[in-house]
Design a protein around this motif. Structure first.
Motif, PDB file in Angstrom:
ATOM      1  N   THR A   1     -12.015   6.007  14.366  1.00 23.01           N
ATOM      2  CA  THR A   1     -10.625   5.553  14.382  1.00 23.01           C
ATOM      3  C   THR A   1      -9.862   6.383  15.398  1.00 23.01           C
TER       4      THR A   1
ATOM      5  N   VAL B   1     -12.825  -8.857   7.291  1.00 23.48           N
ATOM      6  CA  VAL B   1     -14.048  -8.052   7.279  1.00 23.48           C
ATOM      7  C   VAL B   1     -15.254  -8.911   6.906  1.00 23.48           C
TER       8      VAL B   1
ATOM      9  N   SER C   1      -7.232  -1.749  -0.340  1.00 26.63           N
ATOM     10  CA  SER C   1      -7.954  -2.185   0.851  1.00 26.63           C
ATOM     11  C   SER C   1      -9.444  -1.900   0.735  1.00 26.63           C
TER      12      SER C   1
ATOM     13  N   THR D   1     -11.711   1.379  15.445  1.00 27.26           N
ATOM     14  CA  THR D   1     -10.359   0.893  15.194  1.00 27.26           C
ATOM     15  C   THR D   1      -9.363   1.755  15.949  1.00 27.26           C
TER      16      THR D   1
ATOM     17  N   THR E   1     -12.441  -4.784   0.827  1.00 28.77           N
ATOM     18  CA  THR E   1     -13.460  -4.797   1.881  1.00 28.77           C
ATOM     19  C   THR E   1     -14.784  -4.208   1.425  1.00 28.77           C
TER      20      THR E   1
ATOM     21  N   ARG F   1      -7.280  -8.606   5.179  1.00 28.69           N
ATOM     22  CA  ARG F   1      -8.365  -7.645   5.457  1.00 28.69           C
ATOM     23  C   ARG F   1      -9.670  -8.066   4.789  1.00 28.69           C
TER      24      ARG F   1
ATOM     25  N   GLN G   1     -11.062  -2.950  17.151  1.00 29.22           N
ATOM     26  CA  GLN G   1     -10.066  -3.574  16.276  1.00 29.22           C
ATOM     27  C   GLN G   1      -8.725  -2.861  16.343  1.00 29.22           C
TER      28      GLN G   1
ATOM     29  N   TYR H   1      -6.275  -1.229  11.055  1.00 27.23           N
ATOM     30  CA  TYR H   1      -7.124  -1.473   9.882  1.00 27.23           C
ATOM     31  C   TYR H   1      -6.399  -0.871   8.683  1.00 27.23           C
TER      32      TYR H   1
ATOM     33  N   GLU I   1      -5.752  -6.805  13.103  1.00 25.89           N
ATOM     34  CA  GLU I   1      -5.206  -7.096  11.776  1.00 25.89           C
ATOM     35  C   GLU I   1      -3.707  -6.819  11.796  1.00 25.89           C
TER      36      GLU I   1
END
Length: 206
Positions: free
Chosen positions: A132, A78, A120, A8, A124, A74, A94, A97, A40
Motif C-alpha cells: 500500500t 474483490v 471491510s 493499492t 472481502t 468492496r 488499485q 481500498y 474503489e
C-alpha cells in the motif's frame, strides 16, 4: 492468497494517486507484465452505481450507511475483479481500498475505526494487498491542487479542512501500525521521484 501482485494507492484527495497509478502501469507494461488498473468505489458495474451514490448524491448519506455502501462495493469488487486478476498472475494497481474507509468513514465521519476495518475485512474475506503506497500531503496543499484542477468537488472533497486533517492523521497511523505493508511517500516530491521510489519497492516484490 494470490499468484499476482496487488498494489493499492492511498492518500487524501489531490495527493497524486491517479498520476502514480498511470506511471506504475506504464513501467510494468514495459517490463512485460499484464496490469489491471482499478479503483474503489467504481471498479465494477455495481461499483459505478455505488460510486454515484456515495460521491455525487445531493442529499445527506448517514455515516453508517456510507460505510456499508463502501463495504458492499468492496465485497463485489474483490470477488469479481481483483481476485480473478491476481489468480491470472496479473499486477493489480488499485486507487483506494479499505484503508480509505478507515480514514474517511472512521476518522473523517468519526465512526469506530476498528468496526469500519472489520466490516471491510469481513466483506472481502480478509483480503489485503501486498503493498500500500500512501502519498502523504498536507490538506491545505491538497486543496490548492484541487482548486487548480478547476472541476466540481465530490461530497468528500468538499468537506472542511478539519475533516481532511483527521483523515490524514488516520492514514499515517495506519501506516505506522503496518510498516511492512505501507510505503509512505512525501507527495510534494516531483512525480518522477515518487514513481522511482514506488518502482524500487514493486521490483522487490516481483
Amino acid at each position: 492468497m494470490t499468484e499476482g501482485l496487488w498494489v493499492t494507492l492511498e492518500g487524501g484527495d489531490g495527493s497524486g494517486k491517479t498520476t502514480q497509478a498511470r506511471l506504475l502501469e506504464q513501467w510494468l507494461g514495459d517490463q512485460g507484465r499484464t496490469v489491471l488498473r482499478t479503483r474503489e468505489p467504481g471498479g465494477s458495474e455495481v461499483g459505478i452505481l455505488i460510486r454515484d451514490i456515495v460521491l455525487h448524491h445531493r442529499g445527506e448519506v448517514a455515516p453508517r450507511a456510507e460505510a456499508l455502501l463502501y463495504a458492499a462495493d468492496r465485497a463485489h469488487h474483490v470477488a469479481t475483479v481483483v481476485r480473478p486478476a491476481l489468480a491470472r498472475g496479473e499486477v493489480v494497481i488499485q486507487d483506494r481500498y479499505l484503508d480509505s474507509s478507515v480514514a474517511y468513514q472512521g476518522a473523517g465521519r468519526v465512526l469506530e475505526a476498528e468496526e469500519v476495518r472489520g466490516l471491510s475485512l469481513w466483506a472481502t474475506e480478509g483480503a489485503l494487498p501486498q503493498l500500500t503506497v500512501l502519498l502523504d500531503l498536507d490538506p491545505a496543499a491538497a486543496r490548492l491542487r484541487l482548486d487548480a484542477a478547476d472541476k466540481p468537488f465530490d461530497r468528500l472533497e468538499a468537506e472542511k479542512e478539519e475533516f481532511h486533517s483527521r483523515v490524514r492523521e488516520a492514514f499515517l497511523a495506519l501506516a505506522a501500525a503496518e510498516p511492512e505493508r505501507f510505503l509512505v511517500i512525501d507527495a510534494t516530491l516531483a512525480p518522477e521521484q515518487i514513481a522511482e521510489t514506488i518502482r524500487v519497492r514493486v521490483a522487490e516484490l516481483l
